[in-house]
Design an enzyme around this catalytic site. Structure first.
Site, PDB file in Angstrom:
ATOM      1  CD  GLN A 128      28.590  36.629  33.935  1.00 34.64           C
ATOM      2  OE1 GLN A 128      29.312  37.324  33.220  1.00 34.64           O
ATOM      3  NE2 GLN A 128      29.069  35.932  34.948  1.00 34.64           N
ATOM      4  CD  GLU A 246      34.654  37.889  34.681  1.00 32.88           C
ATOM      5  OE1 GLU A 246      33.931  38.406  35.555  1.00 32.88           O
ATOM      6  OE2 GLU A 246      34.679  36.672  34.449  1.00 32.88           O
ATOM      7  CG  ASN A 370      40.601  32.668  46.887  1.00 35.69           C
ATOM      8  OD1 ASN A 370      40.211  33.337  45.937  1.00 35.69           O
ATOM      9  ND2 ASN A 370      41.350  33.170  47.848  1.00 35.69           N
TER      10      ASN A 370
END
Length: 392
Positions: A128, A246, A370
């Site tokens: 990717q 995904e 995050n």
């Protein structure tokens, strides 16, 4: 909440579980449960082709492209039984779970015929080309450029964190094809051959000793003008759809791997007496609760029939599992104690749980940190004002 399966589904479970367990106990026993993604690459390629030969490689795909046209329930069952059998992480995960579904959704008939057989057959490994040094979680900041030269796209730029690029045959690249464009506008989605003079791969050593991901440099690298998914400038739409894939069925298989890791932590605690520690017991209980909540959330996410869209459950899932696994790694180290600091064997390899701890530090970074995930939840999920951004 309990996911119910029909008698036909349970028969399918018995079929795939029997086949997988026989393979992992027989011809592929040597790669059963191996923890490192870069171990035994030739054998893992053979495993991809074995899956393909028995039509287990991409069961959710249409039969005409090598799949089984499996239902969602059957795909969930296979993902769970795959992990339960201790089968190795798929070396062509990016091809089967990301590139393939995206080509099925956006590709022309000619593109499907060109690319899908190699993915389904386990003979064409994909990587990717999204992240760049200044465009990781902020993917819209991509600087790699592509220009049309006759019948080819000529690509120049640098990608980073390209997992398994040094073993891959193909790469999909998000590149800027419109001069002067900024943000998500002017991007395109290209399918490129890795085996060409214009592509250089430099592995990056990780703290667990592996070099699973890489820097990838593109210098006048080329692909055909018809090797673009969608139209020029539609790359952002295609890239976002891929990220939705995904967060698809493979999440349930991922959770079964988490189940195996948590069970290994519990077994270690029982073996060395740490299970008698009330604090350790409480942390194990919290891990168990977190894992079950993830399963319920994943089932809710999969109940969305439009897997090309990212809903609220999908927005929260990445930060949920990444934080949970980071905490599990810390729990594993506290359970094992000083023994976790010792590498094993002549090659100083880490054991499965220490390796999991070291790798889990990256879980909260790759695929969107995050911090970025919290922004996405706030802006896209809760409709809060966008974070101020400087001009690009």
């Amino acid at each position: 909440m309990k996911l119910g399966f029909s008698a036909e589904d349970e028969a399918f479970r018995a079929e795939c579980a029997g086949w997988l367990q026989a393979q992992m106990a027989g011809p592929f026993a040597d790669i059963r449960g191996i923890p490192n993604l870069c171990d035994e690459i030739p054998r893992r390629k053979e495993w991809e082709q074995q899956l393909a030969a028995h039509r287990w490689s991409c069961i959710g795909w249409p039969e005409e492209w090598g799949g089984r046209n499996a239902t969602l329930a059957q795909q969930v069952i296979f993902a769970e039984e795959y992990a339960r059998a201790g089968a190795p992480n798929r070396i062509n995960h990016i091809g089967v779970e990301l590139a393939g579904p995206t080509i099925l959704a956006f590709g022309t008939d000619e593109q499907k015929a060109r690319y899908l057989p190699g993915i389904a057959g386990g003979t064409q490994i994909w990587c990717q080309g999204y992240s760049e040094p200044n465009a990781g979680s902020d993917l819209a900041n991509v600087k790699t450029k592509a220009r049309l030269d006759g019948g080819e796209w000529v690509v120049n730029g640098q990608k980073v964190w390209t997992s398994l690029a040094h073993y891959s045959d193909m790469i999909f690249v998000v590149a800027r094809t419109e001069d002067g464009s900024v943000g998500p506008k002017g991007l395109s989605f290209l399918l490129m051959d890795m085996d060409q003079p214009g592509i250089e791969v430099r592995p990056i050593r990780q703290m667990n000793g592996e070099a699973e991901f890489n820097e990838t440099f593109l210098t006048d690298a080329r692909c055909a003008s018809d090797a673009m998914l969608g139209a020029p400038g539609e790359g952002w739409k295609v890239a976002m759809a891929l990220l939705a894939f995904e967060r698809g069925v493979s999440t349930l298989g991922q959770q079964m791997q988490f189940r195996n890791e948590l069970d290994a932590v519990i077994a270690a605690a029982r073996a060395n007496g740490k299970a008698a520690d009330p604090v350790i017991r409480q942390r194990v209980a919290e891990a168990e609760i977190g894992l079950r909540l993830m399963r319920y959330g994943a089932l809710r996410m999969l109940s969305n029939t439009d897997l090309s869209a990212i809903d609220g459950a999908a927005l929260t899932y990445k930060i949920q599992w990444a934080t949970w696994r980071r905490d599990l790694g810390e729990l594993a180290m506290d359970v094992i104690g000083q023994a976790a600091e010792l590498a094993e064997g002549d090659d100083y390899a880490w054991g499965a749980l220490p390796n999991m701890y070291l790798f889990s530090r990256s879980d909260t970074i790759y695929g969107g940190t995050n911090q970025i995930q919290r922004n996405l939840i706030a802006e896209r999920g809760l409709g809060m004002p966008r974070e101020p951004r400087g001009s690009q």
